[in-house]
Design an enzyme around this catalytic site. Structure first.
Site, short mmCIF file in Angstrom:
data_model
loop_
_atom_site.label_atom_id
_atom_site.label_comp_id
_atom_site.label_asym_id
_atom_site.label_seq_id
_atom_site.Cartn_x
_atom_site.Cartn_y
_atom_site.Cartn_z
N GLU A 57 -5.64 -8.15 -1.15
CA GLU A 57 -6.31 -7.95 0.14
C GLU A 57 -7.76 -7.58 -0.10
OE1 GLU A 57 -4.74 -5.36 3.20
OE2 GLU A 57 -2.68 -5.87 2.62
N GLU B 282 0.82 -1.22 0.00
CA GLU B 282 0.00 0.00 0.00
C GLU B 282 0.85 1.27 0.00
OE1 GLU B 282 -4.18 -1.49 1.97
OE2 GLU B 282 -2.88 -0.32 3.23
#
Ligand code: BG6
Length: 480
Positions: free
Chosen positions: A379, A182
């Site tokens: 995810e 991320e």
């Protein structure tokens, strides 16, 4: 809905991060890492954001990452449970400070490497393909306190050494890698990915952009090393993606959502996938009070970015977001290190994250259209309060519903023509939450008997979703 369009070899699995499950924070020669000084509880982010935050362990707080779910001592049992569900792959990260305890050593800690040798061999024994995140919110603390974190260019060399060490060691065993988890989350909260908070410079946006530039260069170096070692390696970026809508058709909101997408969803991937800074860079920086001249970069670095783009786009998807700049006092929601205006068409999770499977289909199409490279949903999942019965059984139909709807969205995106590599739902076994440091925010197919203070038997129990996901994998997504 019956879905039978998942390609052969689709990577079904699950995802975790070292700092959120391993525990054993001072075993095996591991040095302290950033999450080791992050207190547990709903106020975690508020405490970190305080100008007084000093990156020290404070006896008044609980530190759940110190024990995680003690995966360090349970990894065989945990991987066996993943294998029982039929996992084709398992995404996990390597704790940087197990390999380089301070981050700036010349030679790696062999004991740390031995632990990952064992984890990887255990996966391979069960025919589970390891998918490794090189850096997942867990930089060595010393790199923050001594070097000021990612805004310092020296970090590029330290990361390169770390990446070279693990890529070399596992070149014949691990095909799929991601360089930074991320990476774009720094747009909202630069602490987790960049080690920057108000007390060490995050208030000055130029530090965030400098840190990103340094990370882009470090990522390109990892791609170079990986491809030179083994041309079959697939090395991806990993971004947080929240499909972002304009609140209405007001052109002001449309423009604001376009700019929000550039700033929050696309900027990092644009550089890492396309190999150059997007045309909107100057105006994006200017909107945040930063000039290009404030950033330290050179032609050699830009050439590296151009020569070593990533092979695929890994992304997390939990929720969508809404932008509105035309109304005041709009109701807002929480989110994955971010928030936004409440969407009246969506329901929310126990933690206020808006649930939007259609947004995942949109995300997959947007990323695929923009980059023309394979995408990997690394995810996704529902953080919820689970209530086990007297036999420790959790009937988590709410989680099954969430996952089913998102898998259907992936299937629809595949029909739309998107090349999706796989699906690894987050926290396939319960673990410590990143944003709140709680155990009670659970995502897993496997219940871990442990509370927010780290008390419990640490026994593992299969939830209802365990058997459901096993069936999904066995039928390659045909039976949801
Ligand atoms: C992502 C992170 O932001 O979302 C994970 O990559 C994190 O580390 C996951 O755990 C879920 O967020 P949270 O805050 O519910 O743990």
């Amino acid at each position: 809905m019956a879905t039978n369009n998942f390609p052969k070899g689709f990577l079904w699995g699950g995802a975790t991060a070292a700092n959120q499950l391993e525990g054993a924070y001072q075993e095996g020669g591991k040095g302290l890492s950033l999450p080791d000084v992050l207190p547990g509880g709903k106020d975690r982010m508020k405490i970190i954001a305080s100008p007084d935050f000093d990156f020290k362990i404070n006896p008044d707080y609980v530190y759940p990452n110190h024990i995680g779910i003690d995966h360090y001592h349970h990894y065989k049992e945990d991987i066996a449970l993943f294998a029982e569900m039929g996992f084709k792959c398992y995404r996990f990260s390597i704790a940087w400070s197990r390999i380089f305890p301070n981050g700036d050593e010349e030679t790696p800690n062999e004991e740390g490497l031995k632990f990952y040798d064992a984890v990887i061999d255990e996966c391979l024994k069960h025919d589970i393909e390891p998918v490794i995140t090189i850096s997942h919110y867990e930089m060595p603390l010393h790199l923050i306190t001594e070097y000021g974190s990612w805004k310092n260019k020296k970090l590029i060399d330290f990361y390169e050494r770390f990446a070279r060490t693990v890529l070399t060691r596992y070149q014949d065993k691990v095909k799929y890698w991601m360089t930074f988890n991320e990476i774009n989350s720094a747009a909202h909260f630069p602490i987790m990915g960049q080690g920057l908070t108000i007390s060490n410079g995050a208030g000055d946006k130029k530090n965030v952009y400098q840190a990103w530039h340094n990370q882009f260069v470090a990522s390109a170096k990892a791609v170079k090393i990986g491809h030179e070692l083994n041309p079959d390696m697939k090395i991806g970026c990993m971004i947080l993606y929240a499909t972002t809508y304009s609140y209405d058709s007001n052109p002001k909101n449309q423009l604001a959502s376009l700019q929000d997408n550039q700033a929050n969803n696309f900027f990092c991937a644009d550089v890492q996938v396309r190999g150059h800074y997007p045309a909107y860079t100057k105006s994006l920086l200017a909107r945040q009070g930063v000039q290009l001249a404030d950033i330290d970069y050179n032609d050699e670095e830009l050439a590296l970015l151009a020569q070593y783009p990533v092979d695929y786009i890994g992304f997390s998807y939990y929720m969508s977001s809404v932008v509105d700049v035309t109304h005041e006092n709009q109701e807002t929601t929480n989110g994955n290190l971010m928030g936004g205006v409440k969407n009246p068409f969506l329901k929310s999770s126990d933690w206020g994250w808006q649930i939007d499977p259609t947004g995942l289909r949109i995300a997959l199409n947007q990323l695929s259209d923009r980059y023309q490279k394979p995408v990997f949903v690394v995810e996704n999942g529902l953080g919820a309060v689970d209530k086990p019965d007297e036999n420790h059984y959790v009937a988590d139909d709410y989680r099954i519903d969430y996952l089913r709807e998102h898998i259907e969205a992936i299937s629809q995106a595949i029909d739309d023509g998107v090349d999706v590599m796989g699906y690894t739902p987050w926290g396939c076994i319960d673990l410590v939450s990143a944003s709140t440091g709680e155990m009670s925010k659970r995502y897993g197919f496997i219940y871990v008997d442990e509370d927010d203070e780290g008390n419990g038997s640490f026994n593992r129990y299969k939830k209802k979703s365990f058997d459901w996901y096993k069936k999904v994998i066995t039928t390659n997504g045909a039976d949801l």
